[in-house]
Design a protein around this motif. Sequence first.
Motif, PDB file in Angstrom:
ATOM      1  N   ARG A 294       9.814  12.481   2.181  1.00  0.00           N
ATOM      2  CA  ARG A 294      11.186  11.973   2.209  1.00  0.00           C
ATOM      3  C   ARG A 294      11.430  11.082   3.423  1.00  0.00           C
ATOM      4  NH1 ARG A 294      11.874  16.980  -0.453  1.00  0.00           N
ATOM      5  NH2 ARG A 294      12.125  18.216   1.428  1.00  0.00           N
ATOM      6  N   CYS A 295      10.775  11.386   4.534  1.00  0.00           N
ATOM      7  CA  CYS A 295      10.908  10.515   5.712  1.00  0.00           C
ATOM      8  C   CYS A 295      10.370   9.113   5.414  1.00  0.00           C
ATOM      9  CB  CYS A 295      10.163  11.103   6.901  1.00  0.00           C
ATOM     10  SG  CYS A 295      10.938  12.531   7.671  1.00  0.00           S
ATOM     11  N   ARG A 296       9.188   9.040   4.786  1.00  0.00           N
ATOM     12  CA  ARG A 296       8.605   7.735   4.474  1.00  0.00           C
ATOM     13  C   ARG A 296       9.423   6.994   3.424  1.00  0.00           C
ATOM     14  NH1 ARG A 296       3.156   6.526   5.645  1.00  0.00           N
ATOM     15  NH2 ARG A 296       2.732   5.926   3.489  1.00  0.00           N
TER      16      ARG A 296
ATOM     17  N   PRO B  92       5.123  19.013   3.538  1.00  0.00           N
ATOM     18  CA  PRO B  92       4.797  17.711   2.951  1.00  0.00           C
ATOM     19  C   PRO B  92       5.996  17.025   2.302  1.00  0.00           C
ATOM     20  CG  PRO B  92       3.113  19.322   2.387  1.00  0.00           C
ATOM     21  CD  PRO B  92       4.239  20.076   3.008  1.00  0.00           C
ATOM     22  N   GLY B  93       6.930  17.828   1.780  1.00  0.00           N
ATOM     23  CA  GLY B  93       8.126  17.234   1.195  1.00  0.00           C
ATOM     24  C   GLY B  93       8.955  16.500   2.224  1.00  0.00           C
ATOM     25  N   VAL B  94       9.028  17.031   3.437  1.00  0.00           N
ATOM     26  CA  VAL B  94       9.740  16.345   4.517  1.00  0.00           C
ATOM     27  C   VAL B  94       9.037  15.035   4.867  1.00  0.00           C
ATOM     28  CG1 VAL B  94      10.345  16.480   6.968  1.00  0.00           C
ATOM     29  CG2 VAL B  94      10.779  18.432   5.464  1.00  0.00           C
TER      30      VAL B  94
ATOM     31  N   GLY C 189       0.785  -1.226   0.000  1.00  0.00           N
ATOM     32  CA  GLY C 189       0.000   0.000   0.000  1.00  0.00           C
ATOM     33  C   GLY C 189       0.820   1.281   0.000  1.00  0.00           C
ATOM     34  N   LEU C 190       2.125   1.171   0.219  1.00  0.00           N
ATOM     35  CA  LEU C 190       2.948   2.372   0.371  1.00  0.00           C
ATOM     36  C   LEU C 190       3.025   3.246  -0.878  1.00  0.00           C
ATOM     37  CD1 LEU C 190       5.854   1.158   2.646  1.00  0.00           C
ATOM     38  CD2 LEU C 190       4.476   3.201   3.011  1.00  0.00           C
ATOM     39  N   PRO C 191       3.233   2.697  -2.069  1.00  0.00           N
ATOM     40  CA  PRO C 191       3.319   3.580  -3.242  1.00  0.00           C
ATOM     41  C   PRO C 191       2.068   4.432  -3.435  1.00  0.00           C
ATOM     42  CG  PRO C 191       4.202   1.415  -3.772  1.00  0.00           C
ATOM     43  CD  PRO C 191       3.563   1.293  -2.418  1.00  0.00           C
ATOM     44  N   ALA C 192       0.891   3.832  -3.255  1.00  0.00           N
ATOM     45  CA  ALA C 192      -0.349   4.598  -3.403  1.00  0.00           C
ATOM     46  C   ALA C 192      -0.459   5.662  -2.310  1.00  0.00           C
ATOM     47  CB  ALA C 192      -1.555   3.669  -3.360  1.00  0.00           C
ATOM     48  N   GLU C 193      -0.043   5.330  -1.097  1.00  0.00           N
ATOM     49  CA  GLU C 193      -0.076   6.314  -0.016  1.00  0.00           C
ATOM     50  C   GLU C 193       0.857   7.484  -0.322  1.00  0.00           C
ATOM     51  OE1 GLU C 193      -1.121   3.358   3.744  1.00  0.00           O
ATOM     52  OE2 GLU C 193       0.873   4.239   3.562  1.00  0.00           O
ATOM     53  N   GLN C 194       2.037   7.179  -0.846  1.00  0.00           N
ATOM     54  CA  GLN C 194       2.972   8.250  -1.192  1.00  0.00           C
ATOM     55  C   GLN C 194       2.423   9.138  -2.313  1.00  0.00           C
ATOM     56  OE1 GLN C 194       4.775   8.464   1.449  1.00  0.00           O
ATOM     57  NE2 GLN C 194       6.813   8.485   0.510  1.00  0.00           N
ATOM     58  N   ARG C 195       1.754   8.530  -3.275  1.00  0.00           N
ATOM     59  CA  ARG C 195       1.137   9.333  -4.342  1.00  0.00           C
ATOM     60  C   ARG C 195       0.059  10.247  -3.771  1.00  0.00           C
ATOM     61  NH1 ARG C 195       1.627   4.401  -7.213  1.00  0.00           N
ATOM     62  NH2 ARG C 195      -0.565   3.855  -6.794  1.00  0.00           N
ATOM     63  N   ALA C 196      -0.730   9.720  -2.831  1.00  0.00           N
ATOM     64  CA  ALA C 196      -1.782  10.532  -2.219  1.00  0.00           C
ATOM     65  C   ALA C 196      -1.187  11.662  -1.388  1.00  0.00           C
ATOM     66  CB  ALA C 196      -2.684   9.650  -1.362  1.00  0.00           C
ATOM     67  N   LEU C 197      -0.130  11.374  -0.643  1.00  0.00           N
ATOM     68  CA  LEU C 197       0.531  12.402   0.157  1.00  0.00           C
ATOM     69  C   LEU C 197       1.130  13.473  -0.749  1.00  0.00           C
ATOM     70  CD1 LEU C 197       1.665  13.607   2.755  1.00  0.00           C
ATOM     71  CD2 LEU C 197       3.477  11.870   2.715  1.00  0.00           C
ATOM     72  N   ARG C 198       1.710  13.042  -1.861  1.00  0.00           N
ATOM     73  CA  ARG C 198       2.295  13.997  -2.803  1.00  0.00           C
ATOM     74  C   ARG C 198       1.211  14.884  -3.427  1.00  0.00           C
ATOM     75  NH1 ARG C 198       4.943  10.525  -5.163  1.00  0.00           N
ATOM     76  NH2 ARG C 198       6.933  10.835  -4.099  1.00  0.00           N
ATOM     77  N   ALA C 199       0.076  14.294  -3.715  1.00  0.00           N
ATOM     78  CA  ALA C 199      -1.004  15.042  -4.375  1.00  0.00           C
ATOM     79  C   ALA C 199      -1.740  15.970  -3.411  1.00  0.00           C
ATOM     80  CB  ALA C 199      -1.987  14.066  -5.013  1.00  0.00           C
ATOM     81  N   GLU C 200      -2.019  15.486  -2.192  1.00  0.00           N
ATOM     82  CA  GLU C 200      -2.847  16.248  -1.252  1.00  0.00           C
ATOM     83  C   GLU C 200      -2.042  17.062  -0.250  1.00  0.00           C
ATOM     84  OE1 GLU C 200      -6.185  14.202   0.535  1.00  0.00           O
ATOM     85  OE2 GLU C 200      -5.834  12.499  -0.796  1.00  0.00           O
TER      86      GLU C 200
END
Length: 270
Positions: free
Chosen positions: A180-182, A175-177, A130-141
């Motif tokens: 990058r942490c994740r 959000p960039g931090v 599930g991580l790639p989709a979560e990262q995409r959502a975090l990047r978008a929102e």
Amino acid sequence: MPRITVNGVALQYTDRGGEGPPLLLVHGWGGDGAEWEPHLRAWAGRRRVLVPDLRGHGRSAVPHEGYGPRDFAADLAALLGALGTGPVVAVGHSMGGQVVTALAVEHPELVRALVVADPAYGADEAELAGLPAEQRALRAEGAPWAVRFVGGAFRPGAHAALRARHETLMGAMDPGVLLRCRDGMYLAPDAFGPRPACGAYLAGRRCPVLAVYSRPAPAAWERGTVAPAGSRVEVWPECGHYLHEEEPDRLVVLVDSWTAELESPADPAR
């Protein structure tokens, strides 16, 4: 709160004096050192306690890079060296559990014992999928996604003030931090958050480890890892992910009793 520059980054930290082996308390993803204030009050005058804001968090500087667990650990190693603390009992929650683990593995001379509270390592296949989709959502929102994510880490209907505080912290994060942490914890080539890499990395711990989990399954996995003598795993199933804040006095008592056991000579009759 004093401020120090290590590895080119200005870190904010608290240093409260006391006797006995010093404690280093490390917050998790999107948090800050203020979440340890109840523990500081409980240990006041009894232990020296150091509480940093990690780079990119709280009142510390926000560099563009350096957000893997080993990067954070290198900052803490430099902080401990500058303060001349000697070996510490390193306590970390969630991402902070990865950070203090990296400190213990990469800088073993600085850690006499390790305490991890719901550490963000040992992710299984379902979590990793599930991580790639979560990262995409975090990047978008951005921050709103992180606010929802942290809100779900608390038990429904419980600890409303703690939830609100962490939602506020997440809402103020870069959000960039957070991204990058994740990435550093789970997706980077040298990440040890995923379970396959984690077992090998944890085998590098040379000091006793106290692990406290809110769920039985990851606790059972931790029990199956290689751990030095004196290590221990506990489960607090009535707690959510922020168990160190939900039960601060209980954690203080546990850390005190466990470290006292480590420092006591073995009973020859056993």
